[in-house]
Write a protein that holds these residues in place. Structure first.
Motif, PDB file in Angstrom:
ATOM      1  N   MET A   1       0.862  -1.165   0.000  1.00 62.33           N
ATOM      2  CA  MET A   1       0.000   0.000   0.000  1.00 62.33           C
ATOM      3  C   MET A   1       0.912   1.231   0.000  1.00 62.33           C
ATOM      4  O   MET A   1       1.857   1.302   0.773  1.00 62.33           O
ATOM      5  N   ASN A   2       0.616   2.179  -0.871  1.00 60.83           N
ATOM      6  CA  ASN A   2       1.492   3.352  -0.915  1.00 60.83           C
ATOM      7  C   ASN A   2       1.282   4.212   0.324  1.00 60.83           C
ATOM      8  O   ASN A   2       0.225   4.225   0.947  1.00 60.83           O
ATOM      9  N   SER A   3       2.346   4.930   0.688  1.00 62.87           N
ATOM     10  CA  SER A   3       2.386   5.673   1.952  1.00 62.87           C
ATOM     11  C   SER A   3       1.312   6.758   2.037  1.00 62.87           C
ATOM     12  O   SER A   3       0.707   6.959   3.091  1.00 62.87           O
ATOM     13  N   LYS A   4       1.069   7.457   0.928  1.00 61.67           N
ATOM     14  CA  LYS A   4       0.076   8.536   0.939  1.00 61.67           C
ATOM     15  C   LYS A   4      -1.336   7.978   1.184  1.00 61.67           C
ATOM     16  O   LYS A   4      -2.097   8.509   1.991  1.00 61.67           O
ATOM     17  N   PHE A   5      -1.670   6.892   0.485  1.00 63.69           N
ATOM     18  CA  PHE A   5      -2.979   6.267   0.664  1.00 63.69           C
ATOM     19  C   PHE A   5      -3.132   5.752   2.094  1.00 63.69           C
ATOM     20  O   PHE A   5      -4.162   5.966   2.748  1.00 63.69           O
ATOM     21  N   LYS A   6      -2.079   5.100   2.604  1.00 65.67           N
ATOM     22  CA  LYS A   6      -2.087   4.587   3.976  1.00 65.67           C
ATOM     23  C   LYS A   6      -2.297   5.738   4.965  1.00 65.67           C
ATOM     24  O   LYS A   6      -3.076   5.627   5.909  1.00 65.67           O
ATOM     25  N   GLY A   7      -1.617   6.864   4.733  1.00 69.39           N
ATOM     26  CA  GLY A   7      -1.754   8.024   5.604  1.00 69.39           C
ATOM     27  C   GLY A   7      -3.164   8.579   5.610  1.00 69.39           C
ATOM     28  O   GLY A   7      -3.702   8.941   6.661  1.00 69.39           O
ATOM     29  N   LEU A   8      -3.782   8.640   4.431  1.00 68.93           N
ATOM     30  CA  LEU A   8      -5.154   9.159   4.345  1.00 68.93           C
ATOM     31  C   LEU A   8      -6.154   8.218   5.019  1.00 68.93           C
ATOM     32  O   LEU A   8      -7.085   8.672   5.693  1.00 68.93           O
ATOM     33  N   VAL A   9      -5.948   6.922   4.852  1.00 71.03           N
ATOM     34  CA  VAL A   9      -6.830   5.941   5.504  1.00 71.03           C
ATOM     35  C   VAL A   9      -6.695   6.058   7.023  1.00 71.03           C
ATOM     36  O   VAL A   9      -7.697   6.083   7.756  1.00 71.03           O
ATOM     37  N   LEU A  10      -5.460   6.152   7.505  1.00 76.59           N
ATOM     38  CA  LEU A  10      -5.247   6.295   8.946  1.00 76.59           C
ATOM     39  C   LEU A  10      -5.778   7.636   9.466  1.00 76.59           C
ATOM     40  O   LEU A  10      -6.291   7.707  10.585  1.00 76.59           O
ATOM     41  N   SER A  11      -5.691   8.681   8.655  1.00 77.41           N
ATOM     42  CA  SER A  11      -6.272   9.972   9.049  1.00 77.41           C
ATOM     43  C   SER A  11      -7.778   9.845   9.224  1.00 77.41           C
ATOM     44  O   SER A  11      -8.345  10.379  10.187  1.00 77.41           O
ATOM     45  N   ALA A  12      -8.425   9.151   8.306  1.00 75.48           N
ATOM     46  CA  ALA A  12      -9.876   8.938   8.410  1.00 75.48           C
ATOM     47  C   ALA A  12     -10.208   8.120   9.659  1.00 75.48           C
ATOM     48  O   ALA A  12     -11.168   8.431  10.384  1.00 75.48           O
ATOM     49  N   LEU A  13      -9.389   7.109   9.934  1.00 69.98           N
ATOM     50  CA  LEU A  13      -9.598   6.294  11.131  1.00 69.98           C
ATOM     51  C   LEU A  13      -9.453   7.145  12.398  1.00 69.98           C
ATOM     52  O   LEU A  13     -10.289   7.067  13.308  1.00 69.98           O
ATOM     53  N   PHE A  14      -8.426   7.976  12.439  1.00 70.62           N
ATOM     54  CA  PHE A  14      -8.237   8.823  13.616  1.00 70.62           C
ATOM     55  C   PHE A  14      -9.327   9.886  13.718  1.00 70.62           C
ATOM     56  O   PHE A  14      -9.737  10.243  14.825  1.00 70.62           O
ATOM     57  N   ALA A  15      -9.812  10.401  12.613  1.00 71.26           N
ATOM     58  CA  ALA A  15     -10.934  11.345  12.658  1.00 71.26           C
ATOM     59  C   ALA A  15     -12.145  10.663  13.301  1.00 71.26           C
ATOM     60  O   ALA A  15     -12.864  11.269  14.109  1.00 71.26           O
TER      61      ALA A  15
END
Length: 184
Positions: A1-15
């Motif tokens: 999984m690319n880092s940017k996509f992973k970061g956005l998914v984790l951002s949504a999870l933390f939101a």
């Protein structure tokens, strides 16, 4: 999984985690309730770093301003502009950004750091984040209520010291464990 996509998914999870933190509310007489939102927003910066941690808090703020009841059970843009807790909400964003940046710079993932150094730096970052949240909370509270800083501290800071001490103690090992796992 690319880092940017992973970061956005984790951002949504933390939101979502920050939002969920609003459902455990302990009201206090001063009008500022005890919630887990502050801990979750600080963890977003500590674990995800400055960019994705700040994105997580920004999404949370956007959801609340659009009408979802994620601001301690309240909703609406007016909470960000005219409610006594508005300073805390802005503090969540700034705390995630600054604490994430602090760790990003001082705990570079390309270098090896001792466990002691990691615990110390994470503790300092968590304390900085907490101070930012309280400082912004006091600023917002005094602005909205027209109370002095001296009148606001017993309402906005003192009742929260025991709980925030526990939150700090919990944030450090959580950050140590999950920051390495996330590796953004």
């Amino acid at each position: 999984m690319n880092s940017k996509f992973k970061g956005l998914v984790l951002s949504a999870l933390f939101a979502a985690l920050i939002s969920a933190g609003s459902f455990l509310i302990i009201p206090l007489p001063g009008g500022i309730p005890i919630v887990l939102q502050d801990m979750m927003s600080m963890l977003s910066g500590l674990i995800l770093g400055p960019v994705y941690g700040a994105i997580a808090v920004a999404v949370f703020l956007l959801l609340g301003s659009m009408g979802l009841p994620v601001f301690s059970g309240k909703a609406g843009f007016h909470i960000l502009t005219s409610h006594p807790t508005c300073g805390f909400l802005y503090g969540y964003f700034l705390a995630a950004l600054v604490s994430g940046l602090f760790l990003h710079i001082l705990l570079n993932k390309n270098k090896e750091h001792s466990n002691l150094k990691q615990y110390i730096l994470i503790s300092i970052a968590a304390l900085i984040a907490t101070i930012i949240c309280f400082t912004m909370g006091i600023i917002g509270f005094t602005h909205i209520t027209h109370k002095t800083v001296a009148e606001s501290i017993p309402l906005v800071v003192l009742p929260f010291i025991p709980g925030n001490t526990i939150k700090l103690i919990l944030m450090v090992p959580l950050t140590k464990k999950f920051r390495k796992t996330v590796q953004l």
